[in-house]
Every structure is written in C-alpha cells, then in structure tokens.
Write a protein that holds these residues in place. Sequence first.
Motif, PDB file in Angstrom:
ATOM      1  N   MET A 177     -61.604  11.434  56.848  1.00 48.23           N
ATOM      2  CA  MET A 177     -62.198  12.668  56.344  1.00 48.23           C
ATOM      3  C   MET A 177     -61.302  13.238  55.256  1.00 48.23           C
ATOM      4  SD  MET A 177     -63.375  15.998  58.566  1.00 48.23           S
ATOM      5  CE  MET A 177     -64.757  15.079  59.246  1.00 48.23           C
ATOM      6  N   ALA A 178     -61.915  13.943  54.313  1.00 46.36           N
ATOM      7  CA  ALA A 178     -61.159  14.562  53.223  1.00 46.36           C
ATOM      8  C   ALA A 178     -61.276  16.077  53.310  1.00 46.36           C
ATOM      9  CB  ALA A 178     -61.684  14.083  51.874  1.00 46.36           C
ATOM     10  N   TYR A 179     -60.189  16.753  52.987  1.00 45.38           N
ATOM     11  CA  TYR A 179     -60.209  18.210  52.849  1.00 45.38           C
ATOM     12  C   TYR A 179     -60.044  18.544  51.375  1.00 45.38           C
ATOM     13  CZ  TYR A 179     -58.730  23.068  52.836  1.00 45.38           C
ATOM     14  OH  TYR A 179     -58.631  24.406  52.562  1.00 45.38           O
ATOM     15  N   LEU A 180     -61.020  19.278  50.825  1.00 47.87           N
ATOM     16  CA  LEU A 180     -61.001  19.648  49.412  1.00 47.87           C
ATOM     17  C   LEU A 180     -60.778  21.154  49.302  1.00 47.87           C
ATOM     18  CD1 LEU A 180     -63.603  17.405  49.835  1.00 47.87           C
ATOM     19  CD2 LEU A 180     -63.105  17.264  47.398  1.00 47.87           C
ATOM     20  N   PRO A 181     -59.559  21.586  48.973  1.00 51.51           N
ATOM     21  CA  PRO A 181     -59.236  23.017  48.959  1.00 51.51           C
ATOM     22  C   PRO A 181     -59.897  23.785  47.828  1.00 51.51           C
ATOM     23  CG  PRO A 181     -57.392  21.735  48.121  1.00 51.51           C
ATOM     24  CD  PRO A 181     -58.397  20.750  48.631  1.00 51.51           C
ATOM     25  N   ASN A 182     -60.327  23.082  46.771  1.00 51.56           N
ATOM     26  CA  ASN A 182     -60.895  23.758  45.604  1.00 51.56           C
ATOM     27  C   ASN A 182     -62.417  23.725  45.558  1.00 51.56           C
ATOM     28  OD1 ASN A 182     -58.313  24.375  44.391  1.00 51.56           O
ATOM     29  ND2 ASN A 182     -58.136  22.185  43.965  1.00 51.56           N
ATOM     30  N   MET A 183     -63.051  23.231  46.618  1.00 53.94           N
ATOM     31  CA  MET A 183     -64.507  23.212  46.683  1.00 53.94           C
ATOM     32  C   MET A 183     -64.968  24.170  47.776  1.00 53.94           C
ATOM     33  SD  MET A 183     -67.155  20.080  47.486  1.00 53.94           S
ATOM     34  CE  MET A 183     -66.718  19.199  45.992  1.00 53.94           C
ATOM     35  N   HIS A 184     -65.746  25.165  47.404  1.00 51.06           N
ATOM     36  CA  HIS A 184     -66.211  26.174  48.354  1.00 51.06           C
ATOM     37  C   HIS A 184     -67.686  25.949  48.669  1.00 51.06           C
ATOM     38  CE1 HIS A 184     -66.911  29.842  50.468  1.00 51.06           C
ATOM     39  NE2 HIS A 184     -67.703  30.324  49.523  1.00 51.06           N
ATOM     40  N   THR A 185     -68.011  25.751  49.936  1.00 52.69           N
ATOM     41  CA  THR A 185     -69.405  25.642  50.371  1.00 52.69           C
ATOM     42  C   THR A 185     -69.651  26.675  51.463  1.00 52.69           C
ATOM     43  OG1 THR A 185     -68.776  23.918  51.946  1.00 52.69           O
ATOM     44  CG2 THR A 185     -69.656  23.198  49.836  1.00 52.69           C
ATOM     45  N   VAL A 186     -70.848  27.260  51.454  1.00 55.47           N
ATOM     46  CA  VAL A 186     -71.170  28.301  52.431  1.00 55.47           C
ATOM     47  C   VAL A 186     -71.925  27.745  53.631  1.00 55.47           C
ATOM     48  CG1 VAL A 186     -71.176  30.138  50.718  1.00 55.47           C
ATOM     49  CG2 VAL A 186     -73.290  28.889  51.185  1.00 55.47           C
ATOM     50  N   ARG A 187     -72.405  26.504  53.524  1.00 56.29           N
ATOM     51  CA  ARG A 187     -73.058  25.848  54.648  1.00 56.29           C
ATOM     52  C   ARG A 187     -72.977  24.338  54.461  1.00 56.29           C
ATOM     53  NH1 ARG A 187     -79.311  27.337  54.556  1.00 56.29           N
ATOM     54  NH2 ARG A 187     -78.436  29.423  54.441  1.00 56.29           N
ATOM     55  N   ALA A 241     -64.966  24.715  55.463  1.00 56.85           N
ATOM     56  CA  ALA A 241     -63.705  24.654  56.197  1.00 56.85           C
ATOM     57  C   ALA A 241     -62.965  25.976  56.065  1.00 56.85           C
ATOM     58  CB  ALA A 241     -62.836  23.507  55.679  1.00 56.85           C
ATOM     59  N   LEU A 242     -62.008  26.183  56.947  1.00 59.82           N
ATOM     60  CA  LEU A 242     -61.208  27.393  56.930  1.00 59.82           C
ATOM     61  C   LEU A 242     -60.465  27.516  55.600  1.00 59.82           C
ATOM     62  CD1 LEU A 242     -60.332  29.744  58.829  1.00 59.82           C
ATOM     63  CD2 LEU A 242     -58.337  28.352  59.411  1.00 59.82           C
ATOM     64  N   GLY A 243     -60.400  28.723  55.082  1.00 66.07           N
ATOM     65  CA  GLY A 243     -59.693  28.947  53.828  1.00 66.07           C
ATOM     66  C   GLY A 243     -60.533  28.661  52.602  1.00 66.07           C
ATOM     67  N   ASN A 244     -61.873  28.704  52.750  1.00 63.83           N
ATOM     68  CA  ASN A 244     -62.815  28.492  51.643  1.00 63.83           C
ATOM     69  C   ASN A 244     -62.817  27.072  51.099  1.00 63.83           C
ATOM     70  OD1 ASN A 244     -63.838  31.101  51.654  1.00 63.83           O
ATOM     71  ND2 ASN A 244     -62.229  31.855  50.293  1.00 63.83           N
ATOM     72  N   THR A 263     -63.492  22.699  51.834  1.00 65.25           N
ATOM     73  CA  THR A 263     -64.605  21.882  52.314  1.00 65.25           C
ATOM     74  C   THR A 263     -64.081  20.610  52.972  1.00 65.25           C
ATOM     75  OG1 THR A 263     -66.122  22.680  50.597  1.00 65.25           O
ATOM     76  CG2 THR A 263     -66.645  20.558  51.596  1.00 65.25           C
ATOM     77  N   LEU A 264     -64.680  20.247  54.089  1.00 66.73           N
ATOM     78  CA  LEU A 264     -64.419  18.959  54.719  1.00 66.73           C
ATOM     79  C   LEU A 264     -65.499  17.982  54.283  1.00 66.73           C
ATOM     80  CD1 LEU A 264     -63.485  19.992  58.375  1.00 66.73           C
ATOM     81  CD2 LEU A 264     -61.945  19.153  56.600  1.00 66.73           C
ATOM     82  N   ALA A 265     -65.109  16.766  53.952  1.00 67.05           N
ATOM     83  CA  ALA A 265     -66.062  15.781  53.454  1.00 67.05           C
ATOM     84  C   ALA A 265     -65.837  14.430  54.109  1.00 67.05           C
ATOM     85  CB  ALA A 265     -65.935  15.642  51.932  1.00 67.05           C
ATOM     86  N   THR A 316     -56.988  16.182  50.225  1.00 65.69           N
ATOM     87  CA  THR A 316     -56.092  15.596  51.220  1.00 65.69           C
ATOM     88  C   THR A 316     -56.928  14.777  52.191  1.00 65.69           C
ATOM     89  OG1 THR A 316     -54.615  17.508  51.062  1.00 65.69           O
ATOM     90  CG2 THR A 316     -54.346  16.071  52.972  1.00 65.69           C
ATOM     91  N   PHE A 317     -56.488  13.562  52.496  1.00 63.59           N
ATOM     92  CA  PHE A 317     -57.271  12.664  53.344  1.00 63.59           C
ATOM     93  C   PHE A 317     -56.620  12.515  54.715  1.00 63.59           C
ATOM     94  CE2 PHE A 317     -58.205  11.660  48.986  1.00 63.59           C
ATOM     95  CZ  PHE A 317     -59.582  11.531  48.985  1.00 63.59           C
ATOM     96  N   TYR A 318     -57.474  12.498  55.732  1.00 67.46           N
ATOM     97  CA  TYR A 318     -57.009  12.403  57.110  1.00 67.46           C
ATOM     98  C   TYR A 318     -57.710  11.252  57.822  1.00 67.46           C
ATOM     99  CZ  TYR A 318     -55.335  17.160  56.280  1.00 67.46           C
ATOM    100  OH  TYR A 318     -54.706  18.265  55.767  1.00 67.46           O
TER     101      TYR A 318
END
Length: 230
Positions: A60-70, A85-88, A90-92, A137-139
């Motif tokens: 899974m990837a966490y993208l701190p600069n992409m904001h999604t509301v749903r 995701a928390l902090g505005n 997105t998890l992808a 960031t990838f997990y």
Amino acid sequence: GNKIQKIKSESECVVGICIGSNELIKAKNVIVATGMGTEGILNSFNSYYSKYLKSRVGMMAYLPNMHTVRGFVFMEPVKPVLLPALGNGTLASIFGMVLPPVTKEKNFSVDYEKAKLIIKGIKQNFNISEKQTYGATFYVSGKTDYVNEDSINSNSVNPGYNIIDHGEFDRINGLYTIITGKMTLAFHSSKNVSEKILKKDLSLDINQKVKTKYDRNMLEIEPWNNFNQN
C-alpha cells in the motif's frame, strides 16, 4: 504493546489471554483478530483451524500530498483503490494485484515494480498533478484468508469473511476468531461475532450522511463525470 503469549482456558471455556511475562487478562469472551498473527496464536493451542489459514503479502502507498474526501474503488482488476487517510493524505493500492504467499515470519521489502504500478494506475485514472504523487511512502502489508472449502460462517457479502467459533472443534467456548479477508468487511464481521456472543440479532446501522461532496476534479474517466453535483 505486549505480545500475546497464549490463550488461557479452563474446563473447556476461555478465561482470558496471557501477555508479556505471563500476565493474565481475564475475559469471558476473547476475539482473535490479529491478521497475519492469527495462525501463530491458533497454533499455540493446536487449533483444528490453523491448517486452513493462508497469508499473502501485499503493498500500500501513502500519498501525503493527495487529499480525498471519500474512497474511490474500481472493481476492474489492476485498477487503483484510494481511501482518505489521517492528516489529509490518501492511502492507495491496486485492486486485484497478485499477492505472493507468506509461509514464515520475516521482513519483506517493497517491490519496486508494484510501487510503480500503483503510481501509474493513479495517474492513468485520475486527473491529478504530478506533485500530488510526490513524496509517496510505500508499506508492505499482509492479508490472511480461511481456505477450507466448507465455509464456517454463511454470509452474503462478496468477498467473504469467516468467524470461527472455537467451541466446536477446539472445545474452547467463548473463544472466537475473525478472518475478514479485507478490512472493508470489518463492520460485517464484527456484527456477526457480536451476535454469536450476545445470542441475538443485531442491526447494522451505517450513517448515510456525507458532510462533504465528492471531489469532481479527481474524476476524469466516464461515466463519473456525468454525475450531477447537486
């Protein structure tokens, strides 16, 4: 937190869990919902069900600069899934990505090709700027399934989930294991195990009120752009 040492039972009933230096936390009912750690816990008391648990490793990837509301979910294989995701951020991830099996406890590295596939899928299917995927960031994450052909819990949800009542074959009453398969099924499985413990039917209430409208600019491919934003 403390690692679970073992499940404690007496006279065919669960009495709690032992953690740390064999400290006992007493409980009349115990629910095991530990993902990839489930097999190890079930092996600790030689559970009949251990041999039917199979784990796979995903990413899974966490993208701190992409904001999604749903969330956005494409049901077509090898398409992206986006969740707020928390902090505005997105998890992808990618729906239908091939997940290799996990056969032993070890550290897994990030698969570079799959990391590129996630970013490529987002760029191809969403109208976003380059900077929105910057700093990703990838997990590595795990997924555990129950693979016995005879379902131990009947349900109409697809993909399925399983609730193990260890009172049947393991003779430990009050002990249950939840195997959701996917985290999106957690509310279904938690309702089902609660019904088993309380021995009554429960309603599954979902709040349908959405305070924010979907981000129209994120949607690039038809038929989504035909939705009226009223």
